[in-house]
Design a protein around this motif. Structure first.
Motif, mmCIF file in Angstrom:
data_model
loop_
_atom_site.group_PDB
_atom_site.id
_atom_site.type_symbol
_atom_site.label_atom_id
_atom_site.label_comp_id
_atom_site.label_asym_id
_atom_site.label_seq_id
_atom_site.Cartn_x
_atom_site.Cartn_y
_atom_site.Cartn_z
ATOM 1 N N LEU A 45 -5.870 -1.249 9.718
ATOM 2 C CA LEU A 45 -6.244 -2.359 10.599
ATOM 3 C C LEU A 45 -7.640 -2.108 11.186
ATOM 4 C CD1 LEU A 45 -5.708 -5.016 12.085
ATOM 5 C CD2 LEU A 45 -4.556 -3.706 13.877
ATOM 6 N N ALA A 46 -7.895 -0.877 11.585
ATOM 7 C CA ALA A 46 -9.215 -0.533 12.142
ATOM 8 C C ALA A 46 -10.326 -0.825 11.127
ATOM 9 C CB ALA A 46 -9.239 0.931 12.568
ATOM 10 N N GLU A 47 -10.069 -0.488 9.855
ATOM 11 C CA GLU A 47 -11.048 -0.746 8.789
ATOM 12 C C GLU A 47 -11.272 -2.244 8.586
ATOM 13 O OE1 GLU A 47 -13.001 1.268 6.838
ATOM 14 O OE2 GLU A 47 -12.347 2.879 8.162
ATOM 15 N N VAL A 48 -10.174 -3.011 8.607
ATOM 16 C CA VAL A 48 -10.262 -4.469 8.425
ATOM 17 C C VAL A 48 -11.089 -5.080 9.554
ATOM 18 C CG1 VAL A 48 -8.932 -6.637 8.421
ATOM 19 C CG2 VAL A 48 -8.143 -4.687 7.069
ATOM 20 N N ILE A 49 -10.845 -4.646 10.786
ATOM 21 C CA ILE A 49 -11.573 -5.161 11.950
ATOM 22 C C ILE A 49 -13.056 -4.777 11.862
ATOM 23 C CG2 ILE A 49 -11.790 -5.035 14.474
ATOM 24 C CD1 ILE A 49 -9.349 -6.706 13.286
ATOM 25 N N ARG A 50 -13.310 -3.539 11.447
ATOM 26 C CA ARG A 50 -14.697 -3.070 11.302
ATOM 27 C C ARG A 50 -15.450 -3.941 10.292
ATOM 28 N NH1 ARG A 50 -13.953 2.237 9.939
ATOM 29 N NH2 ARG A 50 -13.387 2.609 12.083
ATOM 30 N N ARG A 51 -14.770 -4.311 9.193
ATOM 31 C CA ARG A 51 -15.433 -5.079 8.136
ATOM 32 C C ARG A 51 -15.508 -6.575 8.456
ATOM 33 N NH1 ARG A 51 -17.120 -8.567 5.543
ATOM 34 N NH2 ARG A 51 -17.311 -8.804 3.295
ATOM 35 N N PHE A 52 -14.452 -7.131 9.074
ATOM 36 C CA PHE A 52 -14.379 -8.587 9.209
ATOM 37 C C PHE A 52 -14.544 -9.132 10.627
ATOM 38 C CE2 PHE A 52 -12.255 -7.622 5.220
ATOM 39 C CZ PHE A 52 -12.905 -8.498 4.358
ATOM 40 N N GLY A 53 -14.594 -8.255 11.638
ATOM 41 C CA GLY A 53 -14.893 -8.731 12.985
ATOM 42 C C GLY A 53 -13.785 -8.562 14.007
ATOM 43 N N ASN A 84 -9.904 -4.156 -1.593
ATOM 44 C CA ASN A 84 -10.224 -2.730 -1.687
ATOM 45 C C ASN A 84 -9.708 -1.944 -0.479
ATOM 46 O OD1 ASN A 84 -11.444 -3.011 -4.174
ATOM 47 N ND2 ASN A 84 -13.498 -3.232 -3.332
ATOM 48 N N LEU A 85 -9.625 -2.612 0.666
ATOM 49 C CA LEU A 85 -9.084 -1.971 1.867
ATOM 50 C C LEU A 85 -7.557 -1.919 1.846
ATOM 51 C CD1 LEU A 85 -11.297 -3.530 4.707
ATOM 52 C CD2 LEU A 85 -11.326 -1.155 3.932
ATOM 53 N N LEU A 86 -6.928 -2.997 1.381
ATOM 54 C CA LEU A 86 -5.471 -3.118 1.471
ATOM 55 C C LEU A 86 -4.689 -2.565 0.278
ATOM 56 C CD1 LEU A 86 -5.067 -6.718 2.967
ATOM 57 C CD2 LEU A 86 -5.135 -4.547 4.184
ATOM 58 N N HIS A 87 -5.184 -2.803 -0.930
ATOM 59 C CA HIS A 87 -4.374 -2.451 -2.109
ATOM 60 C C HIS A 87 -4.023 -0.968 -2.235
ATOM 61 C CE1 HIS A 87 -5.147 -6.457 -4.444
ATOM 62 N NE2 HIS A 87 -4.488 -6.618 -3.314
ATOM 63 N N PRO A 88 -4.992 -0.034 -2.041
ATOM 64 C CA PRO A 88 -4.603 1.383 -2.193
ATOM 65 C C PRO A 88 -3.476 1.825 -1.245
ATOM 66 C CG PRO A 88 -6.972 1.146 -2.328
ATOM 67 C CD PRO A 88 -6.442 -0.182 -1.869
ATOM 68 N N PRO A 89 -3.546 1.520 0.075
ATOM 69 C CA PRO A 89 -2.431 1.951 0.934
ATOM 70 C C PRO A 89 -1.123 1.218 0.644
ATOM 71 C CG PRO A 89 -4.063 0.728 2.229
ATOM 72 C CD PRO A 89 -4.648 0.951 0.875
ATOM 73 N N ILE A 90 -1.211 -0.034 0.216
ATOM 74 C CA ILE A 90 0.012 -0.782 -0.128
ATOM 75 C C ILE A 90 0.673 -0.129 -1.339
ATOM 76 C CG2 ILE A 90 0.898 -2.968 -1.053
ATOM 77 C CD1 ILE A 90 -1.262 -4.400 0.680
ATOM 78 N N ARG A 91 -0.120 0.148 -2.371
ATOM 79 C CA ARG A 91 0.439 0.787 -3.579
ATOM 80 C C ARG A 91 1.011 2.161 -3.273
ATOM 81 N NH1 ARG A 91 -3.713 -0.872 -8.481
ATOM 82 N NH2 ARG A 91 -3.557 -3.084 -8.092
ATOM 83 N N ALA A 92 0.307 2.915 -2.431
ATOM 84 C CA ALA A 92 0.782 4.264 -2.080
ATOM 85 C C ALA A 92 2.143 4.189 -1.389
ATOM 86 C CB ALA A 92 -0.235 4.961 -1.180
ATOM 87 N N LEU A 93 2.301 3.225 -0.482
ATOM 88 C CA LEU A 93 3.559 3.075 0.239
ATOM 89 C C LEU A 93 4.675 2.588 -0.684
ATOM 90 C CD1 LEU A 93 4.558 3.645 3.029
ATOM 91 C CD2 LEU A 93 3.796 1.390 3.775
ATOM 92 N N ILE A 94 4.340 1.685 -1.618
ATOM 93 C CA ILE A 94 5.337 1.232 -2.603
ATOM 94 C C ILE A 94 5.818 2.430 -3.424
ATOM 95 C CG2 ILE A 94 5.668 -0.092 -4.741
ATOM 96 C CD1 ILE A 94 3.887 -2.308 -3.511
ATOM 97 N N ARG A 95 4.877 3.229 -3.922
ATOM 98 C CA ARG A 95 5.236 4.417 -4.736
ATOM 99 C C ARG A 95 6.124 5.372 -3.945
ATOM 100 N NH1 ARG A 95 -0.073 4.449 -6.601
ATOM 101 N NH2 ARG A 95 -0.206 3.623 -8.698
ATOM 102 N N GLU A 96 5.739 5.588 -2.691
ATOM 103 C CA GLU A 96 6.493 6.493 -1.819
ATOM 104 C C GLU A 96 7.942 6.008 -1.660
ATOM 105 O OE1 GLU A 96 6.034 7.239 2.803
ATOM 106 O OE2 GLU A 96 4.144 7.665 1.744
#
Length: 198
Positions: A45-53, A84-96
């Protein structure tokens, strides 16, 4: 044993997921995980806010998803940044979650509900992919009725996804959900028996 479950908008994916769960499958919902990774206080969320406002933060610290959607809709570069911000953590959590289910209940079928599975190139994560299918005209009618939108708005939404016929052609299993619930149920039963899950 795992499958990726996908389809087009208004094809009845949730209905099919429910039928599989009632038979004993374990469900992982990618949409729910997508919300989890941007919960208040998360690094994503912090990354999304940093990038989008900062204006995308609601008073309770949560993400204003609708405003974010409006900001990236129709802007290829912004959408790519968001993915690019969302997909890697989403995939990691799905795999987990898949690994945890496989370890805890190895005899159960794990179903991962991923709306944009093909669009995001995730098919390799699953043993098989099941596509919930209805013909495009039916998809359009159901979408208009479900969301109370115009035909033009419905068309736009359909155009933002890979065509359902294309998904159908890529699938290991196709569940035709254009008939009655009983007819869909029969196809799920056939799948279940063929996989030796009964």
């Amino acid at each position: 044993m795992n499958i990726g479950l996908t389809g087009g908008i208004a094809c009845g994916k949730s209905t099919v997921a429910g039928m599989l769960v009632r038979r004993g499958a374990l469900l992982i919902d990618a949409d729910r995980i997508a919300r989890e990774v941007v919960e208040p206080g998360t690094p994503v969320l912090a990354e999304v806010i940093r990038r989008f406002g900062d204006d995308l933060l609601l008073p309770d610290g949560s993400l204003h998803r609708k405003k974010l959607g409006e900001r990236v809709f129709g802007n290829r570069e912004a959408l790519r940044d968001l993915e690019n911000l969302l997909h890697p953590p989403i995939r990691a959590l799905i795999r987990e979650r898949m690994q945890a289910y496989a370890a805890e209940q190895p005899d159960k079928l794990v179903v991962v509900d991923v709306p944009l599975l093909y669009e995001s190139g995730q098919q390799a994560m699953y043993e098989q992919v099941m596509v919930v299918y209805v013909p495009r005209e039916v998809q359009l009618q159901r979408l208009i009725a479900r969301d109370s939108i115009t035909a033009e708005q419905a068309e736009k939404r359909l155009l933002s996804q890979m065509p359902i016929e294309e998904k159908k052609g890529l699938a290991d299993w196709v569940i035709d959900n254009s008939g009655t619930l009983e007819e869909t149920e029969k196809q799920i039963e056939a799948f279940w028996n063929e996989r030796g899950l009964s």
